[in-house]
Design a protein around this motif. Sequence first.
Motif, PDB file in Angstrom:
ATOM      1  N   UNK C  80       0.797  -1.346  -0.161  1.00  0.00           N
ATOM      2  CA  UNK C  80       0.114  -0.055  -0.005  1.00  0.00           C
ATOM      3  C   UNK C  80       0.803   1.100  -0.053  1.00  0.00           C
ATOM      4  N   UNK C  81       1.893   1.146   0.762  1.00  0.00           N
ATOM      5  CA  UNK C  81       2.792   2.391   0.734  1.00  0.00           C
ATOM      6  C   UNK C  81       3.647   2.855  -0.278  1.00  0.00           C
ATOM      7  N   UNK C  84       0.332   2.737  -3.441  1.00  0.00           N
ATOM      8  CA  UNK C  84      -0.743   3.617  -3.290  1.00  0.00           C
ATOM      9  C   UNK C  84      -0.150   4.880  -3.296  1.00  0.00           C
ATOM     10  N   UNK C  85       0.755   5.021  -2.335  1.00  0.00           N
ATOM     11  CA  UNK C  85       1.212   6.382  -1.754  1.00  0.00           C
ATOM     12  C   UNK C  85       2.703   6.713  -2.492  1.00  0.00           C
ATOM     13  N   UNK C  86       3.129   5.699  -3.366  1.00  0.00           N
ATOM     14  CA  UNK C  86       4.371   6.120  -3.878  1.00  0.00           C
ATOM     15  C   UNK C  86       5.605   6.394  -2.784  1.00  0.00           C
ATOM     16  N   UNK C  87       5.589   5.827  -1.671  1.00  0.00           N
ATOM     17  CA  UNK C  87       6.362   6.204  -0.432  1.00  0.00           C
ATOM     18  C   UNK C  87       7.885   5.567  -1.165  1.00  0.00           C
ATOM     19  N   UNK C  88       8.628   6.124  -0.341  1.00  0.00           N
ATOM     20  CA  UNK C  88      10.079   5.523  -0.433  1.00  0.00           C
ATOM     21  C   UNK C  88      10.100   3.990   0.047  1.00  0.00           C
ATOM     22  N   UNK C 180       5.589   1.740 -17.419  1.00  0.00           N
ATOM     23  CA  UNK C 180       4.543   2.613 -18.420  1.00  0.00           C
ATOM     24  C   UNK C 180       4.471   1.813 -19.731  1.00  0.00           C
ATOM     25  N   UNK C 183       1.902  -0.410 -18.936  1.00  0.00           N
ATOM     26  CA  UNK C 183       0.620   0.131 -18.707  1.00  0.00           C
ATOM     27  C   UNK C 183       0.091   0.668 -20.084  1.00  0.00           C
ATOM     28  N   UNK C 184       0.752   0.971 -21.056  1.00  0.00           N
ATOM     29  CA  UNK C 184       0.214   1.347 -22.248  1.00  0.00           C
ATOM     30  C   UNK C 184      -0.386   0.088 -23.141  1.00  0.00           C
ATOM     31  N   UNK C 301       5.419   4.128  -9.289  1.00  0.00           N
ATOM     32  CA  UNK C 301       4.523   4.336 -10.579  1.00  0.00           C
ATOM     33  C   UNK C 301       3.583   5.182 -10.240  1.00  0.00           C
ATOM     34  N   UNK C 302       3.525   6.398 -10.841  1.00  0.00           N
ATOM     35  CA  UNK C 302       2.125   7.081 -10.880  1.00  0.00           C
ATOM     36  C   UNK C 302       2.231   8.306 -11.997  1.00  0.00           C
ATOM     37  N   UNK C 303       2.243   7.691 -13.235  1.00  0.00           N
ATOM     38  CA  UNK C 303       2.325   8.674 -14.371  1.00  0.00           C
ATOM     39  C   UNK C 303       1.083   9.787 -14.209  1.00  0.00           C
ATOM     40  N   UNK C 304      -0.168   9.304 -13.591  1.00  0.00           N
ATOM     41  CA  UNK C 304      -1.357   9.919 -13.927  1.00  0.00           C
ATOM     42  C   UNK C 304      -1.577  10.868 -12.651  1.00  0.00           C
ATOM     43  N   UNK C 305      -0.665  11.024 -11.705  1.00  0.00           N
ATOM     44  CA  UNK C 305      -0.828  11.636 -10.493  1.00  0.00           C
ATOM     45  C   UNK C 305       0.202  12.783 -10.089  1.00  0.00           C
TER      46      UNK C 305
END
Lengths: 356, 341, 306, 504
Positions: C80-81, C84-88, C180, C183-184, C301-305
Amino acid sequence: MKSLRSILLPMGASVLAIIIGGILVAALGYNPVTVYGSLISGAFGSGINIGNTITASLPLIIVGLGIAISFQSGLFNIGADGQYWIGATAAVWFGYHFNSLPGWLHMILCIVAGMIAGALWAGIIPGLTKAYVGSHEVITTMMMSYIGILLARYLIEGGPMQQKGFNPQSPEIAQNTQFPYFTQGLMQSQLSLVAVAIAIIAVIVVWFLLYKTTLGYQLRTVGLNQRAARYAGINVKLFTVVALCLSGMFAGLAGAVQMLGVDHRLLDGFSSNYGYTAIVVSLLARNNPIGVIIAGLFFGALTTGGQNMQMVSNVPAALTDVLTGLIIFFVACERIIPQVIGWYRRRRTLKSTSAA
Amino acid sequence: GTGAASNQSTTTGSNGTNGTTTSNSSGTTTAGKTIKIGLVTDTGGLNDNGFNHLAYVGMTNAQHQLNGVSTSVVQSQSESDYVPNLSHFAQNGYNLVIAVGYLMEDAVKQVAKEYPKTDFLIIDDNITGIPNVASAIFQSEQAGYLAGVVAGLVQKNHELKGLNTKNVVGVIGGQDIPPVDTYIAGFQQGFKKEDPNGKVLLQYTNSFSDEALGSQYAQNEISQGADIIFPVAGGCGIGAINAANSAKVYAIGVDTNQAYLAPKSVITSATKGVDTAVFDTIKAVQSGTFKGGVSTFNLANNGVGIAPLMKGLPQSVQTTVNQVKQQIISGQIKVSTTVQK
Amino acid sequence: MIFSDPEIWAATLSMAVPLALPAIGGTFSERTGVVNIAMEGIMLIGAFFAVAFSYWTGSAWLGLLAALICGGLTAAALAWGAIRVSADQTVLGMGINIFAAGLTTFLLNTLFGFNGTPISTPKLPNISIPGLDNIPYIGVIFQNQSILVYIMIVLVIVSHWFLFHTRLGLRMRSVGEHPLAADTLGINVWRIRYFGVILSGLFSALGGAYLSIGVLNGFTANMTNGRGYIALAAMIFGKWTPLGSFGAALIFGFSTALGIVLQGQGISSNLLQMIPYALTILALAGLVGRAVAPAADGIPYDPRRS
Amino acid sequence: MEIVDLKKWFPGVKANDGVNLTLRGGEVHAILGENGAGKSTLMKMIYGLLEPTSGEIRFMGKAVHFRSPREAIHAGIGMVHQHFMLIPALTVAENVVLGDEPGRIKFDRKEAQKRVRELSEKYRLAIDPSAKVADLSVGLQQRVEILKAFYRKAKLIILDEPTALLTPQETRELFSIIRGLKAEGVPVLFISHKLDEVLEISDRVTVMRAGKTVETVETKGATPQTLANLMVGREVVLRVEKSDAHPGEPILQVHDLHVRDFGRMERVKGVNLELRRGEILGLAGIDGNGQFELADAIAGLLKPEQGQIIFDGDDITRWSPAERTERGIAYVPQDRQLDGLVLSFNLVENTILRDFRKRPFAKNGVIDRTAATNYTERLIREFDVRPPDASRKASELSGGNQQKVILAREVSRDPLMLIAAQPTRGLDVGAIEGIHRQLVRLRDEGKGVLLVSLELEEILSLSDRIAVIHDGRIVDIVPGAQATREQIGLLMTGSRGHSEVSMS
Ligand SMILES: Nc1ncnc2c1ncn2[C@@H]1O[C@H](COP(=O)(O)OP(=O)(O)OP(=O)(O)O)[C@@H](O)[C@H]1O
Ligand SMILES: Nc1ncnc2c1ncn2[C@@H]1O[C@H](COP(=O)(O)OP(=O)(O)OP(=O)(O)O)[C@@H](O)[C@H]1O
Ligand SMILES: [Mg+2]
Ligand SMILES: [Mg+2]
């Protein structure tokens, strides 16, 4: 604005962790107010406690600087613990030899010895094998760390550094190499101005080195893009070794400072784990030397506060670790806060638009 | 339970916090003045299955049995915590601060001089010349010797079923340090006395916590023919006893009566009365009779000893043990503290 | 020679299990791009709850199940961290390790006291496979090993097949190399990452349970003793493959066993215990050479955020 | 498809700021715009890779909100990405079928390879399905990227600069594929900076400027000049104006050079070459024939196996890259993101990448940030880098602007020689004009320029002499003024002779 965010977010995350920790503590049957009260007063409640906090944070800050250098150079030095102990061992050895030297010179000799020893421990085997064979530094620094700790242990457990006729411990370093205490009143906190000064200088040096010098520029380039570094004419192999050397050098420095300032001899405990905690310190500081001070003090406060918690509110030591782990986890997750705020806003606008 | 203590050759602080230790007669509670006791463990912590835990047991017993004793404990995270932790208690008006382990020698010296009104007790060390510091040292080589005698007798005479004919016993040390080595040295001498042809294997795990490693060491010694294992290695040693139990060979416990770990395997235990020392010192502080200096705990004052033997061993073993014990107390047998490697 | 003694190989195998399992777990996590440094903590969680539930339910198998559930949940927190959160991911892992060490010690002391878990705790059976048992040399190695040893061997093979020969395995690798791009192509990067991380939690917990109810039947504080970190090294050593991780774990197991066997000849045990670590460096520098991590390992990974 | 007032704002940048577009069934719709105009951003929103800040996308009559490419793919949209979306560690077949693999649980590797082989035969994009993508040249990678888009039968295809790396022949093949799609009624969104391509293939053209759609015109009736003017918003010179060259002393001599690439493959197999001061030497060749390895070797990034490199009288064969840079060699490498830039450095740090050791950027090992920033800001102005913000990270720039930064850095170093590999790849016409002018200016100042390009037009319009490389050897060197497209194209295939050799 940006810098305000970078302070507010971790703080918000810590508060979140503290609330969750409080609920946990209450569920386990302790009074969260007392627990946290003793944590905070233990860390900052008196001059001595503040002194303790600073003293506890110094090795974390200095090792953390070394870790920051390695991360910025694209390397993961996971073996700083061993470099720390090797640095400490070298400093102590020089500290009880050469007693005829003038005090300040002797002191400098010990510090330099610690730095060199740490640098070589990280630079020679992990550095060279990484540069020339491609051995992964996570493995080699970790293995060298275990070896370093075992070596230090051997030296004082029947090895050449054991004080004759005593328990396994090295002789005490010469009186004139021991850092003077800050003031006599803070003696129990073992806070020494010299150690603080060394840490501050180290921070400034690393900051300057990384962001202001061509050396730092080259290290960071290698860390971010090795092919571009080659294109820029940077000797990638050389700087891989240099980066690990520098990283180990600060771990070694921390060991020396700790011996000269606090322990004064090598004791058979070997359980500080500074090398591991400093990884968290450095990463939470985004590998920024200035941030390392804040993160280091934060963990120093957690350590001293945690000890106080046990003594004052009879909270078991293990619970301190539970809270520390939670805080680290949530501070790492600080980005959740703007995300939650953004989500909440979007939901509100969605509601208002659908209502309209 | 209570009461039986006077019959035992030594005290046994057993399982958890509800074990009882007595050197006063049971049932009576002393109505003394109110005192505060602080305990500082070394980095091994309370889960060390060793002297930190025993000191804690002693302190808890005092709290339960003596009126007006309040206690607090702190587990040190690193060597650098010793001075701050000792100071904290002294500064906050604690009457007695207990430092567990010789690693705290420097720290105790420094802090005790700063706080002359506070009394200190250090375990496993001999600080002299500071009036408010008492040191407790344990001649655990004597306890080890008795354990060695038991092992030698059992081995030589095949007193237990399932023993092989190889005549080998295995010792596992946590680390090559004095509190461990004294036990081992005594054990070696006691064993050799009863079974001169027997062989003692000796290995160090360099860990006091890695149970699985202890188990692996024990298995190794068992594969070399050892059928009595004597681990002196804290939690790591528990793994060794576990392995001995699984392999259906025998073991000898350490520090405290460890028969509860494996009743079918543990022949006896060499014990060290850290709990007694702590309890007695607390009592002395409360009654105002605390004295600085070194107290030596040995067989003569029941400070170290040997736990009751496993059921099924012939009375002759117990008799020999009792004889040897008297000989040590009277000085007829001198036990060296040097390990034969 | 000591090498001809099957005992050393038996010891090697049994010391390799608690390294190989988390190392394979780590492989699954990192192949999908999430650095998992929390193996140590998850092992502790697995070890503790295996014992606790074995004791409470009276069945070691239920204990094992509980270990898997708790380990999986802990890994889910990491996932989750990290996802979802993109934490280190390194910080998260370190946090989990400290948390787990504290939690298991705390629960041990409050639920069972300072002396550890009761001896009556059931453990998983040791078994000998009839046919195997009769082969002269090999038989001794496999004699009376914990059932988890056999389970591990099966898992090693299945894992390798899974990662390199199934559709899901291909997707996992693609997500760890270039999320990425995956994802595509319509692959749900996050879901695959959750899967990889939780799988790693299950393997790590299994490794922990091996220590507490496989080799032993009890829990002591910090009983994993850094094995999660060594497993991390084994995973890298094995170049992020299940077979390689197993091989590396065997090397560690062997050199530890060697360190044990060589003792008793008057050499300092401190020096002898350097053997596994020194051997690893030698093997790494001499034989294995460059190991390249999955390209997107550790990168959120959070290209849309953004 | 219909796009209504679509906006996408990044922190500080309005990448799309009011885009309106209608796409009819079966049309090829080209999008034109300068670098950074927001073309790729628009495509990414259509494909579900980016979420719009506001506005609406309607597809087949319904408003759609794709939250991921997965949903876009389900809706029937396929896309070829400007920056490759390939996984180097996997094979061609694995890359193509990923997400829609044959097999139930087990991955059916054979079936995947079969399908990809059929696909590549059908579209005449020859490729070995079992090859690892990392081992392919960028031209071949481009083919894989295109195959991926055709593997799933799409109802709408987006092509973001698909031809940037294709040879003229390949481009022609691609166009016939596009015409086939058109015949099937599949609309195509086509992005290219090459105006003649746009004119050839598209039915309508929409021009974007600064995030806004400016105008949509019918292709019939448009000319390169009108399109270019619409795009840039001013008159553009399309043809390079240059005077005759005045070549001087040789500055670079290459003797019998042999070079292996990182995969230990011999790519350069005995090249002899001479470049003079004051000339532009074009190195023409089909991708994968060793031209980029040759460039790397001269710049010092690859160590030659054998042979000699003489630069301005010095034998530099064994010199380090830094020494060569110092001596006066400038290099624009082929792969801007991998070699030319440190993407997470800001523009200042990227500008000094090659000269950070020297004054005025550094004194005694200490970097002078003020001097570096001033210099960077000057280059940003001179080369029209957008957005003009020196503190921005290179990763936040559009591809074309990244290229401008590299060129600005190399050209402004005042080198003796410039090696320019694909210097205008992905650049808009305005930018190309500027860069070509810079190359000619360098030449006129008496510098040597080695132009390595896959664009025949570029080579032909700029070079004073043209060397043609095939299979690691120089096939021929011809004077630029007399060279024709056909002649060079023929030489590129390795045939030394003239018209009697037939092309297959
Ligand atoms: N992730 C991002 N963060 C911030 N700015 C971005 C991001 N992606 C694109 N931009 C900015 O948005 C603008 C439009 O970029 P885009 O890639 O769409 O341009 P383009 O028209 O495709 O250019 P080119 O022809 O060079 O490919 C540019 O100014 C770019 O710097
Ligand atoms: N015949 C093939 N065609 C295409 N790709 C392959 C082929 N064989 C292996 N690969 C790819 O090469 C990479 C390395 O594969 P590796 O050799 O580890 O697998 P393998 O040989 O299939 O497995 P195993 O060793 O279990 O037989 C993987 O990405 C795999 O998908
Ligand atoms: Mg294979
Ligand atoms: Mg674009």
